[in-house]
Write an enzyme that holds these catalytic residues in place. Structure first.
Site, PDB file in Angstrom:
ATOM      1  N   GLY A  97       0.810  -1.219   0.000  1.00  8.34           N
ATOM      2  CA  GLY A  97       0.000   0.000   0.000  1.00  8.34           C
ATOM      3  C   GLY A  97       0.838   1.262   0.000  1.00  8.34           C
TER       4      GLY A  97
ATOM      5  N   THR B  29      -4.656  -1.018   9.151  1.00 10.00           N
ATOM      6  CA  THR B  29      -5.184  -1.180  10.523  1.00 10.00           C
ATOM      7  C   THR B  29      -6.270  -0.123  10.738  1.00 10.00           C
ATOM      8  OG1 THR B  29      -3.337   0.211  11.252  1.00 10.00           O
ATOM      9  CG2 THR B  29      -3.086  -2.161  11.566  1.00 10.00           C
ATOM     10  N   PRO B  30      -7.368  -0.229   9.996  1.00  7.37           N
ATOM     11  CA  PRO B  30      -8.388   0.834  10.065  1.00  7.37           C
ATOM     12  C   PRO B  30      -9.156   0.826  11.388  1.00  7.37           C
ATOM     13  CG  PRO B  30      -9.176  -1.005   8.741  1.00  7.37           C
ATOM     14  CD  PRO B  30      -7.769  -1.344   9.132  1.00  7.37           C
TER      15      PRO B  30
ATOM     16  N   THR C 203       0.798   0.780  11.816  1.00  6.94           N
ATOM     17  CA  THR C 203       0.536   1.475  13.083  1.00  6.94           C
ATOM     18  C   THR C 203      -0.434   0.605  13.893  1.00  6.94           C
ATOM     19  OG1 THR C 203       0.757   3.581  11.951  1.00  6.94           O
ATOM     20  CG2 THR C 203      -0.349   3.601  14.113  1.00  6.94           C
TER      21      THR C 203
ATOM     22  N   ALA D  77       2.883  10.477  18.318  1.00  2.72           N
ATOM     23  CA  ALA D  77       3.385  11.441  17.322  1.00  2.72           C
ATOM     24  C   ALA D  77       2.217  11.986  16.504  1.00  2.72           C
ATOM     25  CB  ALA D  77       4.422  10.769  16.415  1.00  2.72           C
TER      26      ALA D  77
ATOM     27  N   CYS E 245      -4.644   8.490   8.694  1.00  2.00           N
ATOM     28  CA  CYS E 245      -3.951   8.205   9.959  1.00  2.00           C
ATOM     29  C   CYS E 245      -4.413   9.019  11.166  1.00  2.00           C
ATOM     30  CB  CYS E 245      -2.456   8.419   9.768  1.00  2.00           C
ATOM     31  SG  CYS E 245      -1.755   7.291   8.573  1.00  2.00           S
TER      32      CYS E 245
END
Ligand SMILES: NC(=O)c1ccc[n+]([C@@H]2O[C@H](COP(=O)([O-])OP(=O)(O)OC[C@H]3O[C@@H](n4cnc5c(N)ncnc54)[C@H](O)[C@@H]3O)[C@@H](O)[C@H]2O)c1
Ligand SMILES: O=c1ccn([C@@H]2O[C@H](COP(=O)(O)OP(=O)(O)O[C@H]3O[C@H](CO)[C@@H](O)[C@H](O)[C@H]3O)[C@@H](O)[C@H]2O)c(=O)[nH]1
Length: 492
Positions: free
Chosen positions: A20, A98-99, A138, A229, A282
């Site tokens: 991706g 990782t939605p 993530t 972050a 994100c």
């Protein structure tokens, strides 16, 4: 480069599961910087892999085609053969999506870990030797523990003795500048429990990243740092956006406020551009995930603190759109509205969580006819994003124009939603001449020359300042000129 003397793993080949926005550019960069390594990217999405193997890459990212062209077929390969990828490499990155969960426990907040778990199970199924498994996705804190359990439970059940070392190596690239971010990262973060495994990965990055920028931490600090972050960056955007609302009521100018506070070296000038709202796959996902984790630990005050960053963002999007409708005499029914930019930021075709979604939806719900022009976004991708958010779209009201001229002709208003550089170069007088009057312009990125547009005849609504030259804060021209070098121009 043979086997690692202690870990017994082969060091000449790496595999990445997930081709991706992260897997593609990251692995292409590793292939470019490490010609001694063979890099294989595997994905279950056949269409995506076919496009990686063609001249029509599945993502738009400046500088990426050149790198892919230089490495593909030499030491960079794209394939759907996940099994072979796992068997032939002992260093495996997991860069799958990782939605946010859309159903069940934690719906709307928790991360959906089904893809990352499936990677763990697939590695358990096909691993023929010991492997280093690297979380590039993530993930919520403690995910490495879950992957380790899946791998070790299957290994024990099959009576095997293979080892799996799990590392966390979150990615900090931003879309639109991914290749530069990968080429010169502020830092590379590696979390792990086993020093030798950490050093295997650190040595790969050290081919082009200075050693002092390769940070090593424990697994949990690394996993959590990625969420933090993003939360801190998004918080800055929501903070300046909240102040833009106050500026609009008081005569202060948010650009001047940003410049004034950004020169304080403790605050710094970046990420202080007021906007219609942050978007992208994100920020919102990762903050909501942080909120959910805090709630699970009973830290309700901490959770609601971070929730505010997302709430403020939603408020910004709806307040901006509310202002459009209100200015157009409280209705946009049957009015043509030209939307310049649908991507969540410039230099990408990505529309995931773009603020344009809510703006267009509100305008259409009020009866508006939305004509979008974006240099890179495809209407299919925009419609998919509406569908993902369960928003029904009438395609008679949502039209993609081939040019900005086509979008603006006969429109009541121009609404700028993405900061594409080319939007600064247009002949707005030509647009104005063919628009309905009064002609409105809403600058959701504060990127155009508002005084110039007002001279043409537009009624301009910018973020964080009053409307019309008479109401705008009277900053002497020389002040603006003298300090114009203080905020970064272009990107953030
Ligand atoms: N997009 C960004 O700018 C960015 C930056 C930093 C980190 N991240 C994180 O990186 C991760 C990946 O993000 P992305 O934007 O590249 O996602 P993406 O949706 O573009 O790509 C993920 C790919 O993984 C594939 N996949 C999923 N499960 C698979 C499986 N079991 N086997 C094989 N392939 C599988 C999907 O088909 C898809 O092509 C996410 O966790 C994201 O939060 C993204
Ligand atoms: O001053 C600013 C800066 C950004 N934005 C908006 O914020 C969003 C996110 O922008 P940016 O962070 O540049 O892009 P992303 O690709 O979403 O990158 C973020 O999310 C990635 C995925 O986790 C991280 O890897 C990156 O470090 C992090 O910057 C976009 O809608 C921007 O328009 C603003 O409105 N004002």
């Amino acid at each position: 480069m043979g086997e690692h003397p202690k870990l017994g793993i082969r060091l000449n080949r790496i595999c990445c599961i997930g081709a991706g926005y992260v897997g593609g550019p990251t692995m292409a960069t590793i292939a470019l910087k490490c010609p001694q390594l063979e890099v294989v990217i595997v994905d279950m999405n056949e269409d995506r892999i076919n496009r990686w193997n063609s001249d029509d890459l599945p993502i738009y990212e400046p500088g990426l085609p050149e790198v892919v062209k230089a490495c593909r077929g030499k030491n960079l390969f794209f394939s759907t053969d996940v099994k072979k990828g796992i068997e032939e490499s002992d260093i495996i990155f997991a860069s799958v999506n990782t939605p946010t969960k859309t159903q069940g426990v934690g719906k709307g907040r928790a991360a959906d870990l089904r893809y990352i778990e499936s990677v763990g199970r697939t590695i358990a199924q096909y691993a023929n030797r010991s492997k280093i498994v690297i979380e590039k996705s993530t993930v919520p804190i403690k995910t490495a523990e879950a992957i380790a359990r899946v791998l070790s439970a299957n290994e024990t059940a099959n009576g095997g003795h293979k080892n799996f070392w799990i590392l966390s190596n979150p990615e900090f690239l931003a879309e639109g500048t991914a290749m530069k971010d990968l080429d010169e990262p502020d830092r590379v973060l590696i979390g792990g429990q086993e020093q030798d495994a950490i050093m295997v990965l650190a040595d790969i990055y050290a081919n082009w990243v200075p050693r002092d920028r390769i940070l090593m931490t424990n697994l949990w600090s690394s996993e959590l740092s990625k969420l933090v972050a993003n939360a801190m960056l998004a918080q800055r955007v929501s903070s300046i956006n909240s102040i833009s609302r106050l500026c609009e009521r008081t005569g202060a100018d948010v650009k001047e406020v940003a410049r004034a506070i950004g020169t304080d070296s403790r605050i710094g000038p970046k990420f202080l551009n007021a906007s219609v709202g942050f978007g992208g796959s994100c920020f919102q996902k990762d903050i909501l995930n942080l909120v959910y984790i805090c709630q699970q630990f009973g830290l309700d005050e901490v959770a609601s603190y971070w929730q505010q960053v997302v709430d403020m963002n939603d408020h910004q999007k709806s307040a901006f759109t509310g202002k459009i409708i209100q200015s157009l005499f409280n209705t946009v029914t049957k009015k043509k509205i030209a939307i310049l930019g649908f991507a969540f930021k410039k230099d990408t075709g990505d529309v995931r969580e773009t603020p344009a979604l809510m703006v267009c939806d509100m305008l259409m719900k009020d009866g508006g006819l939305v004509y979008v022009y974006d240099p890179k976004v495809l209407i299919e991708d925009a419609l998919t994003e509406f569908k993902y958010h369960e928003i029904e779209v009438n395609t008679d009201q949502f039209i993609f124009s081939k040019s900005p001229e086509e979008a603006c002709e006969g429109a009541h208003a121009i609404v700028v939603l993405t900061e594409w550089d080319e939007f600064k170069t247009y002949d707005y007088k030509k647009f104005y001449d063919k628009m309905m009057k009064p002609a409105f312009l809403f600058d959701g990125r504060n990127m155009l020359d508002h005084a110039e547009l007002e001279k043409i005849g537009f009624e301009v609504h910018a973020l964080g300042k009053g409307t019309g030259s008479s109401q705008r804060s009277k900053s002497p021209d020389f002040v603006m000129r003298a300090s114009s070098g203080l905020l970064p121009s272009g990107g953030y």
